[in-house]
Design a protein around this motif. Structure first.
Motif, PDB file in Angstrom:
ATOM      1  N   THR A   1       0.856  -1.187   0.000  1.00  0.00           N
ATOM      2  CA  THR A   1       0.000   0.000   0.000  1.00  0.00           C
ATOM      3  C   THR A   1       0.893   1.239   0.000  1.00  0.00           C
ATOM      4  OG1 THR A   1      -0.054   0.188   2.409  1.00  0.00           O
ATOM      5  CG2 THR A   1      -1.744  -1.215   1.377  1.00  0.00           C
ATOM      6  N   ALA A   2       0.301   2.388  -0.235  1.00  0.00           N
ATOM      7  CA  ALA A   2       1.068   3.641  -0.228  1.00  0.00           C
ATOM      8  C   ALA A   2       1.722   3.857   1.138  1.00  0.00           C
ATOM      9  CB  ALA A   2       0.167   4.819  -0.582  1.00  0.00           C
ATOM     10  N   LYS A   3       0.994   3.546   2.215  1.00  0.00           N
ATOM     11  CA  LYS A   3       1.544   3.706   3.559  1.00  0.00           C
ATOM     12  C   LYS A   3       2.712   2.745   3.790  1.00  0.00           C
ATOM     13  CE  LYS A   3       0.409   3.731   8.428  1.00  0.00           C
ATOM     14  NZ  LYS A   3      -0.538   3.437   9.474  1.00  0.00           N
ATOM     15  N   GLU A   4       2.559   1.487   3.357  1.00  0.00           N
ATOM     16  CA  GLU A   4       3.640   0.506   3.507  1.00  0.00           C
ATOM     17  C   GLU A   4       4.867   0.940   2.716  1.00  0.00           C
ATOM     18  OE1 GLU A   4       1.099  -3.594   4.199  1.00  0.00           O
ATOM     19  OE2 GLU A   4       1.416  -2.874   2.151  1.00  0.00           O
ATOM     20  N   LYS A   5       4.671   1.435   1.520  1.00  0.00           N
ATOM     21  CA  LYS A   5       5.800   1.923   0.724  1.00  0.00           C
ATOM     22  C   LYS A   5       6.514   3.054   1.436  1.00  0.00           C
ATOM     23  CE  LYS A   5       4.020   0.629  -3.799  1.00  0.00           C
ATOM     24  NZ  LYS A   5       3.463   1.090  -5.070  1.00  0.00           N
ATOM     25  N   GLN A   6       5.738   3.964   2.024  1.00  0.00           N
ATOM     26  CA  GLN A   6       6.330   5.096   2.728  1.00  0.00           C
ATOM     27  C   GLN A   6       7.157   4.617   3.925  1.00  0.00           C
ATOM     28  OE1 GLN A   6       3.442   7.871   4.199  1.00  0.00           O
ATOM     29  NE2 GLN A   6       4.976   9.370   4.766  1.00  0.00           N
ATOM     30  N   GLU A   7       6.661   3.594   4.626  1.00  0.00           N
ATOM     31  CA  GLU A   7       7.349   3.082   5.809  1.00  0.00           C
ATOM     32  C   GLU A   7       8.522   2.168   5.473  1.00  0.00           C
ATOM     33  OE1 GLU A   7       4.280   1.115   7.992  1.00  0.00           O
ATOM     34  OE2 GLU A   7       3.373   2.988   8.680  1.00  0.00           O
ATOM     35  N   MET A   8       8.429   1.431   4.369  1.00  0.00           N
ATOM     36  CA  MET A   8       9.406   0.378   4.090  1.00  0.00           C
ATOM     37  C   MET A   8      10.455   0.727   3.043  1.00  0.00           C
ATOM     38  SD  MET A   8       6.944  -2.969   4.106  1.00  0.00           S
ATOM     39  CE  MET A   8       8.315  -4.084   3.857  1.00  0.00           C
TER      40      MET A   8
ATOM     41  N   ASP B   1      21.721   8.029  -4.860  1.00  0.00           N
ATOM     42  CA  ASP B   1      22.566   7.318  -5.819  1.00  0.00           C
ATOM     43  C   ASP B   1      21.777   6.347  -6.705  1.00  0.00           C
ATOM     44  OD1 ASP B   1      21.995   5.338  -3.982  1.00  0.00           O
ATOM     45  OD2 ASP B   1      24.079   4.947  -3.433  1.00  0.00           O
ATOM     46  N   GLY B   2      20.435   6.332  -6.541  1.00  0.00           N
ATOM     47  CA  GLY B   2      19.591   5.461  -7.354  1.00  0.00           C
ATOM     48  C   GLY B   2      19.252   4.144  -6.694  1.00  0.00           C
ATOM     49  N   ASN B   3      19.897   3.841  -5.588  1.00  0.00           N
ATOM     50  CA  ASN B   3      19.595   2.608  -4.862  1.00  0.00           C
ATOM     51  C   ASN B   3      18.271   2.745  -4.126  1.00  0.00           C
ATOM     52  OD1 ASN B   3      22.024   1.553  -5.700  1.00  0.00           O
ATOM     53  ND2 ASN B   3      23.091   2.030  -3.798  1.00  0.00           N
ATOM     54  N   ILE B   4      17.664   1.609  -3.852  1.00  0.00           N
ATOM     55  CA  ILE B   4      16.434   1.575  -3.066  1.00  0.00           C
ATOM     56  C   ILE B   4      16.706   0.724  -1.836  1.00  0.00           C
ATOM     57  CG2 ILE B   4      14.014   0.898  -2.990  1.00  0.00           C
ATOM     58  CD1 ILE B   4      14.010   1.153  -6.071  1.00  0.00           C
ATOM     59  N   LYS B   5      16.428   1.275  -0.669  1.00  0.00           N
ATOM     60  CA  LYS B   5      16.594   0.541   0.581  1.00  0.00           C
ATOM     61  C   LYS B   5      15.212   0.071   1.020  1.00  0.00           C
ATOM     62  CE  LYS B   5      19.982   1.686   3.199  1.00  0.00           C
ATOM     63  NZ  LYS B   5      20.903   2.295   4.155  1.00  0.00           N
ATOM     64  N   ILE B   6      15.115  -1.225   1.298  1.00  0.00           N
ATOM     65  CA  ILE B   6      13.865  -1.816   1.765  1.00  0.00           C
ATOM     66  C   ILE B   6      14.075  -2.266   3.207  1.00  0.00           C
ATOM     67  CG2 ILE B   6      12.192  -3.675   1.479  1.00  0.00           C
ATOM     68  CD1 ILE B   6      12.883  -3.681  -1.514  1.00  0.00           C
ATOM     69  N   PHE B   7      13.241  -1.735   4.099  1.00  0.00           N
ATOM     70  CA  PHE B   7      13.351  -2.081   5.509  1.00  0.00           C
ATOM     71  C   PHE B   7      12.470  -3.283   5.805  1.00  0.00           C
ATOM     72  CE2 PHE B   7      14.473   2.376   5.220  1.00  0.00           C
ATOM     73  CZ  PHE B   7      15.688   2.373   5.875  1.00  0.00           C
ATOM     74  N   ALA B   8      13.090  -4.331   6.333  1.00  0.00           N
ATOM     75  CA  ALA B   8      12.414  -5.583   6.657  1.00  0.00           C
ATOM     76  C   ALA B   8      12.874  -5.993   8.053  1.00  0.00           C
ATOM     77  CB  ALA B   8      12.769  -6.642   5.617  1.00  0.00           C
ATOM     78  N   ILE B   9      12.732  -7.257   8.400  1.00  0.00           N
ATOM     79  CA  ILE B   9      13.167  -7.755   9.708  1.00  0.00           C
ATOM     80  C   ILE B   9      14.068  -8.968   9.484  1.00  0.00           C
ATOM     81  CG2 ILE B   9      12.434  -8.688  11.937  1.00  0.00           C
ATOM     82  CD1 ILE B   9       9.802  -7.223  11.565  1.00  0.00           C
TER      83      ILE B   9
ATOM     84  N   GLU C   1       6.233  -3.000  20.132  1.00  0.00           N
ATOM     85  CA  GLU C   1       5.923  -1.598  20.403  1.00  0.00           C
ATOM     86  C   GLU C   1       7.121  -0.683  20.128  1.00  0.00           C
ATOM     87  OE1 GLU C   1       4.773  -1.637  24.499  1.00  0.00           O
ATOM     88  OE2 GLU C   1       3.160  -3.061  24.153  1.00  0.00           O
ATOM     89  N   LEU C   2       8.315  -1.258  20.057  1.00  0.00           N
ATOM     90  CA  LEU C   2       9.541  -0.478  19.925  1.00  0.00           C
ATOM     91  C   LEU C   2       9.979  -0.375  18.473  1.00  0.00           C
ATOM     92  CD1 LEU C   2      11.498  -2.198  22.834  1.00  0.00           C
ATOM     93  CD2 LEU C   2      10.096  -0.128  22.957  1.00  0.00           C
ATOM     94  N   ASP C   3      10.571   0.757  18.107  1.00  0.00           N
ATOM     95  CA  ASP C   3      11.157   0.908  16.774  1.00  0.00           C
ATOM     96  C   ASP C   3      12.540   0.273  16.718  1.00  0.00           C
ATOM     97  OD1 ASP C   3       9.007   2.298  15.716  1.00  0.00           O
ATOM     98  OD2 ASP C   3       9.782   4.223  16.400  1.00  0.00           O
TER      99      ASP C   3
END
Length: 76
Positions: free
Chosen positions: A33-40, A46-54, A70-72
């Motif tokens: 979703t747009a929200k997930e894209k914004q968060e992840m 430099d053109g790279n894309i960083k994807i935040f996962a676990i 509950e923690l970031d």
């Protein structure tokens, strides 16, 4: 261009894809979703894309200590 997967909790690099052309559909980015894209996703200068996962270690820690959701950031 690279796609860099980074753990949202411990900040370790989980993996990296080095490709000239990447298909967002193959990576599942088009399913977010747009929200997930914004968060992840973070588009870098430099053109790279960083994807935040676990990462696996943080996922194991979250299963052992559910209140950590509950923690970031937490140290395992």
């Amino acid at each position: 261009m690279a796609i860099i997967y980074q753990c949202r909790h411990c900040k370790e690099e989980i993996g990296r894809l080095e490709e000239q052309v990447l298909d967002a559909a193959l990576l599942g980015i088009d399913q977010l979703t747009a929200k997930e894209k914004q968060e992840m996703l973070k588009y870098q200068e430099d053109g790279n894309i960083k994807i935040f996962a676990i990462c696996d270690a943080c996922e194991d820690t979250l299963q052992e200590h559910p209140h950590y959701h509950e923690l970031d950031y937490f140290i395992h």
